[in-house]
Write an enzyme that holds these catalytic residues in place. Structure first.
Site, PDB file in Angstrom:
ATOM      1  N   GLY A 255      93.312  56.212 -31.426  1.00 23.59           N
ATOM      2  CA  GLY A 255      93.427  54.950 -30.614  1.00 23.59           C
ATOM      3  C   GLY A 255      92.752  53.826 -31.805  1.00 23.59           C
ATOM      4  O   GLY A 255      91.874  53.925 -32.756  1.00 23.59           O
TER       5      GLY A 255
ATOM      6  N   ARG B 122     100.229  58.756 -32.093  1.00 24.84           N
ATOM      7  CA  ARG B 122      99.753  60.183 -32.115  1.00 24.84           C
ATOM      8  C   ARG B 122     101.072  60.818 -32.696  1.00 24.84           C
ATOM      9  O   ARG B 122     102.055  60.115 -32.506  1.00 24.84           O
ATOM     10  CB  ARG B 122      99.650  60.432 -30.746  1.00 24.84           C
ATOM     11  CG  ARG B 122      98.737  59.634 -29.959  1.00 24.84           C
ATOM     12  CD  ARG B 122      97.276  60.282 -29.625  1.00 24.84           C
ATOM     13  NE  ARG B 122      96.769  59.174 -28.918  1.00 24.84           N
ATOM     14  CZ  ARG B 122      95.344  58.890 -29.214  1.00 24.84           C
ATOM     15  NH1 ARG B 122      94.422  59.782 -29.932  1.00 24.84           N
ATOM     16  NH2 ARG B 122      94.631  57.960 -28.700  1.00 24.84           N
TER      17      ARG B 122
ATOM     18  N   ASP C 139      87.540  61.138 -34.340  1.00 26.81           N
ATOM     19  CA  ASP C 139      87.381  62.520 -34.441  1.00 26.81           C
ATOM     20  C   ASP C 139      88.504  63.349 -34.635  1.00 26.81           C
ATOM     21  O   ASP C 139      88.642  64.209 -35.445  1.00 26.81           O
ATOM     22  CB  ASP C 139      86.255  63.085 -33.629  1.00 26.81           C
ATOM     23  CG  ASP C 139      86.733  63.122 -32.102  1.00 26.81           C
ATOM     24  OD1 ASP C 139      87.873  62.592 -31.704  1.00 26.81           O
ATOM     25  OD2 ASP C 139      86.167  63.807 -31.446  1.00 26.81           O
TER      26      ASP C 139
ATOM     27  N   THR D 103      86.588  53.797 -34.445  1.00 22.84           N
ATOM     28  CA  THR D 103      86.623  54.200 -32.997  1.00 22.84           C
ATOM     29  C   THR D 103      85.397  53.348 -32.236  1.00 22.84           C
ATOM     30  O   THR D 103      84.549  53.077 -32.675  1.00 22.84           O
ATOM     31  CB  THR D 103      86.413  55.528 -32.534  1.00 22.84           C
ATOM     32  OG1 THR D 103      86.089  55.681 -31.231  1.00 22.84           O
ATOM     33  CG2 THR D 103      85.110  56.120 -33.297  1.00 22.84           C
TER      34      THR D 103
ATOM     35  N   ASP E 146      83.995  54.135 -29.561  1.00 30.71           N
ATOM     36  CA  ASP E 146      83.097  55.156 -28.681  1.00 30.71           C
ATOM     37  C   ASP E 146      81.869  55.379 -29.542  1.00 30.71           C
ATOM     38  O   ASP E 146      80.949  55.776 -28.518  1.00 30.71           O
ATOM     39  CB  ASP E 146      83.951  56.407 -28.437  1.00 30.71           C
ATOM     40  CG  ASP E 146      85.293  56.018 -27.557  1.00 30.71           C
ATOM     41  OD1 ASP E 146      85.284  55.061 -27.009  1.00 30.71           O
ATOM     42  OD2 ASP E 146      86.045  56.943 -27.628  1.00 30.71           O
TER      43      ASP E 146
ATOM     44  N   ASP F 115      81.144  57.860 -31.412  1.00 30.69           N
ATOM     45  CA  ASP F 115      80.857  59.141 -30.886  1.00 30.69           C
ATOM     46  C   ASP F 115      80.859  59.999 -32.117  1.00 30.69           C
ATOM     47  O   ASP F 115      80.818  61.224 -31.950  1.00 30.69           O
ATOM     48  CB  ASP F 115      81.798  59.528 -29.812  1.00 30.69           C
ATOM     49  CG  ASP F 115      83.301  59.502 -30.093  1.00 30.69           C
ATOM     50  OD1 ASP F 115      83.407  59.006 -31.566  1.00 30.69           O
ATOM     51  OD2 ASP F 115      84.040  60.269 -29.433  1.00 30.69           O
TER      52      ASP F 115
ATOM     53  N   ARG G  54      84.701  57.916 -23.431  1.00 31.62           N
ATOM     54  CA  ARG G  54      85.095  59.243 -23.288  1.00 31.62           C
ATOM     55  C   ARG G  54      83.769  60.035 -23.166  1.00 31.62           C
ATOM     56  O   ARG G  54      83.251  59.763 -22.084  1.00 31.62           O
ATOM     57  CB  ARG G  54      85.760  59.733 -24.571  1.00 31.62           C
ATOM     58  CG  ARG G  54      87.015  58.878 -25.044  1.00 31.62           C
ATOM     59  CD  ARG G  54      87.735  59.702 -25.706  1.00 31.62           C
ATOM     60  NE  ARG G  54      87.181  59.912 -27.185  1.00 31.62           N
ATOM     61  CZ  ARG G  54      87.604  60.575 -28.132  1.00 31.62           C
ATOM     62  NH1 ARG G  54      88.844  61.164 -28.016  1.00 31.62           N
ATOM     63  NH2 ARG G  54      86.957  61.017 -29.280  1.00 31.62           N
TER      64      ARG G  54
END
Lengths: 326, 326, 326, 326
Positions: free
Chosen positions: C14, C75, C106, C129, C131, C133, C175
């Site tokens: 992403g 992807r 990740d 990212t 996120d 995370d 997420r």
């Protein structure tokens, strides 16, 4: 229909947000009508120094939202001479460019007019300038974005305005045209706008001060059009310091910030419509016209009329500003 | 636990985006802990001239996103004297204010320190200044917003940068601290930052020019910290005009625009955390401390340490800027 | 020093705002150190399908402010197989690429780790990212911009919140990580955040409603992390409609808006520092590490540690949100 | 001149950016003309439940830049009955309110029309709605801001659009009016707009897909007007998934974000002019009219004409969108 197989497109003079949207529209509308497109770099300079690149549909992908101009812009003193324009004309012939679309302000359109007269070339102009100082069109490409940029800046300045009797002079662009200052003042709830159109009628600063600005104890914000006619914000500040030393005066000069930024929706739509209309005009055998918008309709304005400097100021706006700043 | 039943909160000195978020957090965290809150208007001035208003939960509703400060801010020369501070202290007693939370920069915290010493009052400070020039905290409230405001302005200026060898000097705030200029240059891809911390080490402008700026033919943007140490953007421009007349130089002075605007997420979160921490500190019998953030953790910084002027510049950032502007 | 003459750079997974600033920094820092750079299009796919372009200093001009990634991202299911990775490795050999810089989340770093293990290639990762995370870094590239985008949207929703007891559920990305929801709620003065990390501990929605939301009669705003763990905003709305029919519920799903936009100053500076650090790491014989930032200092984090999913939530933030939403 | 000594002002229905600028202008223009002003809270509900507050010049200070409405807005079912309107009328008499200025959309103006008919009260309306669906005015207050909000969101979505043949449906407001979708598509360079005005003429989605969208391999963005007539973005997505399973479809529903935000310059200026004009109209013995703007001039539009639903779509814009999305 005119027998136009290839057009050149250029941006000239001071840049304005929305020029890229206009380039995109000119390019795509031409290709849609099976006309080839060549991008001319750095305004008329690219014609003289042969910086010309072929443009395809995807040459103008993903630019509608970008400030500035992918074609760059430059002043070109060579183009001021008949010899220079002859070189430019020969470049057009060599490149097979049958017609030009010129995006710029009054200087650029004046250049277009002379080139068209000397060499009998179909040229259509688009009004690209933040100053909104061209005749025959309600709006120019870039004006709405510049106005919103000014508004955002003045909003921020007001945030910091404290309880002092502080007087902010904020200098904005516009050259001989008070549009940006007047509408910027209305949009931000500023106390006043000092504009070139009124300089010879009245002592705008003197009246403002003798009226005691806004009656409250808050800060007062005054927008001033740049340039020799008004004298600009610095001149205002110096006069206040001398004549009214009790005021705490601050100056902000917004400068080139006003030319940049991603264009607003209104500027992108205007540029898109005008860009498409430029191709329609050429297909319709028009030449020596600027595309204008009047009452939300596309119009053709002869260059001679567009560049005449007598755009009147809207008295209604001046009055509304006065009523609302009580 | 300290026996605090009522606190006063004030903002002082130059305002900074996020001050309202801090006021909101102080107020709500106090009420959450059953402490009464009084809002003191116009900084220390409100204490001396008795402009004090009771604050409830909804006095601070819908302000987290607003620039400026709803408590206003002012300089107050009366507070510079022991007599003035005595008047302020008596006002606190009369109003039943047991402790103060002061939001401001080093001048404001210095005032807090003296007041606390003279009258034995619990005072906690919050670092509210766009300059990020306080010790003991990684970030001050307002810095991130001012940095983004500078970035947005420089982005717009770059949009209009044409193909000339043009040199833009953009003056930003920071007083004796080059944080805003250095990080602003990094964030915008500018060629260089001329900062006060380096003035005595090297001729920053001379090196820049003798290196030929960026090697390309595009415009060069240089951010300059305001003030006497660097001389500011105007001084740079004059020197270039004299020594290197081949350059086309432009100056923008961003001015008070940098103090305003809706705060960024980082500033709102920082202000919220610090505001809540100020009440925790008072409940925890702390006094004469500024709330700081270090490594994403709240810390208590003695006033004496916070206002010492020796915040070092991050050499890593200077080096990164140099590497990336090739 | 490692004998690296040419690196490849790619973005994968992403996209996130700031990826372009990272690409710029990687490219320029490499060239500054006399290392050649090749841009690999569409992530690992570009390695397998040979979409590789040489990058020069000006390949990355004027991109620091752009959202998205000029290298595109995709992807790539072929890369999931050992055969696919063998093809990728052979492309690197053929192109003379000695080392890779991979920018992504990740999944992308896991891919990098496997490729490095199978083919003994120096690879350095950058955490790209929204996120936030990843372990071992305080911040990921894109997080600050996404947080500000969420904040701007929630600010607008609050503008329209009328006097009804209306309940807005606003679904944000993240997420399995509640960072964006929790910090977004703090930054906007929302009543609560419903986050995945708390789902198994408590009935977050139930507690919120039984506490009567904010005690006022104004609208309540609740941010919800997307995904199966929380169930998302729609699930919340349906539950409220069933169990508490007296509430007037509205849902907004911000969606892909959160991935775009011009990066904030913090993201551009982070990306610039990390990009330059990636080249430093390679020159320093590092491999299989992600560049992280901890306490404002660059660190090297082994891939194995970065992609372990156990980033704890900051309890201090949860508590501050609770205190401030009274 | 009408003998009006006191007016009431209210906002009703869905809120729109610029309503505060309109309230400010109505209030100040009234006071400038020595008319007293009362602010009526929560639309017609405030008349019935007696939430009426006196307004002074500084009641409307510093609101020109704020989204939402300081007068709040609400739906009011009591006002739907003759009994309710009788209660409202009596409240006006009790408060000494001689005339009303109503700011809102067609529902609000319809309510104003009925109240005026039943009780012979001078009422002037201002068109406050983002939908731009009222007749007799080129623009409604709030439309330009909503359009720019949509544009900013779509710009961000395009940033993240990758190389897949992805199809984004973005649902925007507008009810039965495709203005926002059509102009939003033009402003963002989207491929198409699916609008209610065209539903019965042609299968807009079918044509779009059978034309293969844009010929490139990039993502396609399609704006869809909300509501039953088009079916909205979700319905589009489901149809594509069923009939054209090869497309990777995404949906974003912008929702209430579109109603908020600081108004643009155009909306603030429009609201200021219209607000001042409302007082002029009352002083000029006008009643039962909506203030409109046509060709940049203020006009009076009878309520009966303003709320008739037959605003035609601009064919020129539809054609330009088609030409530019090649």
């Amino acid at each position: 229909m005119a027998n136009i197989k290839c057009i050149g497109v250029l941006t000239s003079g001071g840049d304005a947000p929305g020029m890229n949207a206009a380039i995109r529209a000119v390019t795509r509308a031409a290709i849609y009508n099976n006309i080839e497109v060549k991008g001319i770099m750095r305004g008329y300079r690219g014609l003289i120094f042969d910086e010309i690149v072929p443009f395809k549909t995807n040459s103008v992908s993903n630019i509608i939202q970008q400030g500035g101009t992918i074609l760059k812009t430059a002043r070109c003193k060579e183009f001021m001479t008949a010899e220079g324009r002859q070189v430019a004309f020969e470049a057009m012939q060599r490149e097979g460019i049958d017609a030009l679309v010129v995006i710029g302000g009054d200087g650029s359109l004046t250049g277009a007019r002379i080139l068209a007269q000397e060499h009998n070339i179909p040229i259509v102009g688009l009004p690209g300038t933040i100053d909104n100082d061209l005749n025959g069109t309600d709006m120019t490409i870039g004006y709405d974005t510049a106005l919103n940029t000014i508004m955002d800046a003045v909003d921020k300045i007001r945030d910091t305005a404290s309880s002092h009797e502080r007087l902010f002079f904020i200098e904005v662009m516009g050259r001989e045209c008070g549009y940006l200052a007047l509408n910027g003042a209305l949009a931000t709830g500023a106390e006043a706008a000092i504009i070139p159109e009124r300089v010879f009628e009245s002592d705008q600063l003197g009246e403002l001060i003798s009226n005691g600005f806004r009656k409250s104890k808050n800060s007062s914000l005054v927008l001033v059009t740049e340039g020799d006619i008004t004298g600009g914000a610095m001149t205002m500040a110096e006069r206040v310091k001398k004549e009214y030393p009790q005021y705490d005066v601050r100056v902000t000069i917004l400068g080139h910030v006003q030319r940049g930024g991603s264009p607003t929706a209104a500027d992108r739509i205007l540029a898109s419509r005008m860009g498409a209309a430029a191709i329609d005009a050429l297909l319709d055998d028009q030449r020596n016209v600027m595309i204008g918008i009047q009452n939300d309709k596309i119009v053709y304005v002869p260059f001679s009329k567009a560049i005449k400097k007598n755009k009147p100021v809207n008295e209604d706006l001046i009055n509304t500003l006065k009523v609302l700043s009580i």
